[in-house]
Enzyme design. Sequence first.
Site, mmCIF file in Angstrom:
data_model
loop_
_atom_site.group_PDB
_atom_site.id
_atom_site.type_symbol
_atom_site.label_atom_id
_atom_site.label_comp_id
_atom_site.label_asym_id
_atom_site.label_seq_id
_atom_site.Cartn_x
_atom_site.Cartn_y
_atom_site.Cartn_z
ATOM 1 N N CYS A 33 0.832 -1.327 0.007
ATOM 2 C CA CYS A 33 0.125 0.104 -0.039
ATOM 3 C C CYS A 33 0.826 1.289 -0.019
ATOM 4 O O CYS A 33 1.392 1.579 0.882
ATOM 5 C CB CYS A 33 -0.812 -0.128 0.995
ATOM 6 S SG CYS A 33 -1.679 1.592 1.735
ATOM 7 N N CYS A 36 0.155 3.740 2.746
ATOM 8 C CA CYS A 36 0.961 3.245 4.117
ATOM 9 C C CYS A 36 2.241 3.481 4.210
ATOM 10 O O CYS A 36 2.770 3.768 5.295
ATOM 11 C CB CYS A 36 0.669 1.613 4.124
ATOM 12 S SG CYS A 36 -1.138 1.149 4.002
#
Length: 111
Positions: A33, A36
Amino acid sequence: MAKNTVVLTDATFDEEVLQAQEPVLVDFSAVWCPPCRVLEPVVEELAGEYAGRVKVAKLDADQYRETVSRYQIRGLPTLLFFKDGQVQDTVVGAAPKGQLVQKLDAVLQAS
């Protein structure tokens, strides 16, 4: 991983988060991600700045699906702010540090 950050699993979540004496910030994220990865250094900074006042923890959303399902995590990263075993606030997405500081301070000030 910052020395002030706790790595969570489905097995350790209740003890580390729900039974914690201090407020807990849980970062639900995944290695694939991009937002993230953007948020990770911010979360690690906060872990250092709030050491001793707030526990900062990370949970791999791909690996620990039981906890992800329990808290109905739909987007990554998701940050949950816990106090006394209850979710006090939520942030979805890569939020700026200032917003996270405001939320942490609010959780710390809540009686």
